[in-house]
Design an enzyme around this catalytic site. Sequence first.
Site, PDB file in Angstrom:
ATOM      1  N   VAL A 488       0.533  -1.015  -0.136  1.00 53.52           N
ATOM      2  CA  VAL A 488      -0.555   0.249   0.002  1.00 53.52           C
ATOM      3  C   VAL A 488       1.012   1.513   0.295  1.00 53.52           C
ATOM      4  CG1 VAL A 488      -2.105   0.902   0.618  1.00 53.52           C
ATOM      5  CG2 VAL A 488      -1.570  -1.086   0.924  1.00 53.52           C
ATOM      6  N   SER A 489       0.600   2.530  -1.241  1.00 53.60           N
ATOM      7  CA  SER A 489       1.577   3.042  -0.612  1.00 53.60           C
ATOM      8  C   SER A 489       1.901   4.191   0.252  1.00 53.60           C
ATOM      9  CB  SER A 489       0.949   3.966  -2.121  1.00 53.60           C
ATOM     10  OG  SER A 489      -0.206   4.832  -1.531  1.00 53.60           O
ATOM     11  N   ASP A 490       0.232   4.533   0.981  1.00 53.98           N
ATOM     12  CA  ASP A 490       0.560   5.113   1.779  1.00 53.98           C
ATOM     13  C   ASP A 490       0.747   4.711   3.140  1.00 53.98           C
ATOM     14  OD1 ASP A 490      -1.427   4.364   2.466  1.00 53.98           O
ATOM     15  OD2 ASP A 490      -2.815   6.132   2.833  1.00 53.98           O
ATOM     16  N   CYS A 491       0.558   3.331   3.361  1.00 55.23           N
ATOM     17  CA  CYS A 491       1.591   2.394   4.624  1.00 55.23           C
ATOM     18  C   CYS A 491       3.008   2.422   4.755  1.00 55.23           C
ATOM     19  CB  CYS A 491       0.769   1.228   4.455  1.00 55.23           C
ATOM     20  SG  CYS A 491      -0.728   1.464   4.514  1.00 55.23           S
ATOM     21  N   GLU A 494       4.112   5.915   4.782  1.00 49.79           N
ATOM     22  CA  GLU A 494       4.562   6.289   6.608  1.00 49.79           C
ATOM     23  C   GLU A 494       4.916   5.778   7.663  1.00 49.79           C
ATOM     24  OE1 GLU A 494       3.169   8.889   7.428  1.00 49.79           O
ATOM     25  OE2 GLU A 494       1.821   9.661   5.988  1.00 49.79           O
TER      26      GLU A 494
END
Length: 769
Positions: A488-491, A494
């Site tokens: 997942v990109s934002d996971c 972050e």
Amino acid sequence: MSVRNRGHVNGHANGSTKPSQKTVDSRTDPGRWRLRNERGVQTWHYLQSDEEVKQWPMTIADRHCLGLDTGLPQLPAARTPLQASENGLNYYSKLQLEPGNWGCEYGGPMFLLPGFIVTLYVTDMPLTQPEQTEIVRYIFNMQNLGSKNGGDGGWGLHVEGDSTVFGTAMNYTALRLLGVSPDDPRMRKARSCLYDLGGALNGPHWAKFWLALLGVMNWEVVNPVPPELWLLPDWTPISPWRWWIHMRMIFLPMSFVWSKRWVYPKADTDPLIRQLRQELFMQPHDEIAWSRYRNAISPADNYNPKSWLLNLINYFLVLIWVPYLRFDWLIGRAERWCWKLIQMEDANSDYADLAPVNSPMNLLACYIEEGPDAHSVRRHRERLQEFLWLGKDGMMANGTNGVQNWDTAFTIQAMFEAGFATKPEHHQTLLKAVEFLEDQQFLEHPVGYEKSPVYSDPPTAKTSPEHGYRHVRKGAWGFSNRAQGYTVSDCTAEALKSTLMLQTLADPNDSTQSLFPMVIPEHRLKWAADILLTMQNKSGACSSYEPTRGSERLELLNAAEVFGRIMVEYDYPECTTACVTTLDRFRQLYPDYRANEIRRFIDTAVQWIRTNQREDGSWYGSWGICFTYAGMFAVESLCTQGETHANSEHLRRACAFFLHRQNEDGGWGESYKSCETAKWCPHPDGSQVVQTAWVIIALVRAQYPDKEPIARAVKLLMQRQQPKGEWLQEGIEGVFNKSCMISYPNYKFIFPIQALGMYAKRYGDADVE
């Protein structure tokens, strides 16, 4: 054609799994439940004996999740924002689990549990009695009764939603399969609601699918789900590999089961199924002309009506394709390829699968293809337990198998931004957290990628059938844990950002030394950056699981009806910001690594953030509610480029948007209706702690010059804080596909802690009074 009398059904449940009858107040002993967490794999267990209870004591986290008294002491009342932030952290840090993450429910959708219950019923693999008891309690606790949503007795798409046929028919069915009597007053109320909505025949496509395989409906009521679509050449604009990952991974086993026309073998002899055939419809079951109801749907469910094109395609499939052109050899080839793709999905996730919709469907596909004793069936059954979560209202199905990576990364950032990362008393908490992230990073690509024709190092976004059309993942993080297996990109962003924050933090007593060890080595940090560079769309923005592969026109084929924006990946300010802010931090540490590519990525992404801002100064959020959530992220992106309220028209407009919607008590409260309507809708209960914290963070980052409105918001957070340091649960926080809400209960700790700390650092830690 007769109409069945409402509110009364003769007979009692005695299905093949012989579930016991439930009483109105039936519940288990909460003191016997324990959460097991093995490297981020979380499952709940009920202890039967006193000796087991003695050997496995309850933790503070167990008690908190179950709504029990944690036994933590009251703290001195905070007089300053930083004191309040630390009080919150003192409570929240006690909830950290042994592997280093934080656990919580990820509930909200009311269509997940029924799919589980139906699958386990037709495969004769029942839940334990304590699990059944708690699921029944949860479903009843979520029923629209009393003052909740008009009290009509039904269930909505999600826990805060108005009653729908999907929610009501499926949860009623689940309760009956779990042994609840049709004469229970709440069940009578539910049937009355269902009949007012037109009965189960007015359910959406997914409801009809589940009820058809259960044997309550006939497959003729289900619009076609032809697996032959998977045989289309990859260059075809409508090929399923171009669809959003959740949509295609649900369509995959759904099409397999539809093609088999599989029905619960005991449906015609099971008394409970025969009773459901009478209870869910407003006319006698044997008089229903099933094919006439393929497109019947209640207005309450029809959030995204089928397009004229989809209706035309369905007519073609029903009238021409299925009876005349769907040859046996073609069916066999399509089913074999779908089965192969299902096996790839299972292999890449060790049978956990993407989420709790396709996971039970994949289990059913394995059951059909390999039989009840197959390893695939047994392993699927084991992994289903990870989706079940116990809370104070009972046992629910989470939207994934947890939020472990996501919440842990945000917790690290909150502690860092609030100034707690250098405090010795919090060192161990942070060290365990980053060690957890280290353990959850993907260290290998999807099965088949390295032997595929699109393999490269560093990787690209290219995909192929040889590895199931999966996105690359070595170096990435998923939303929940490593076992789930999806980038997942934002996971990824972050988690990488959190790691960089800690691993580059200088020891305050010796600036030549790092305060934290190099838990994740340099080459793996670069792997993560490589993954982020594969996530950008042509627009400059980022999506969630993979870059956009298909045209938005594919929404014309959206057959789900209850969701919007579901067919392809979209540009999201939240995901884009996560990637921008992380790569900006990364390039400061490694300025020579793929420097030109990272610079171009950031420049085009930030420009997209600017152009995505609406005229009123807001950004629309797709993963949290809604404008407050997206605004917090978008502001952070612009701030990495040196923009402030003083020099940026974009940030001045963003701040004005927030301040024009501030409530009299100083806070902000936004309803989930904002997500559905794409217009600001105030929360009916007023200010919300989480959304207030989001806006504080945005205003502080933007360096808004007048601290007075921010101080009022800070005061509200402090007033809402409880004596032990916690904040109480308020409205639901998250959303997906515009219409379905989902909970992030740890947000009520993470973001107030961060907001209060950031305010104190910028404006001083004075008494807000």
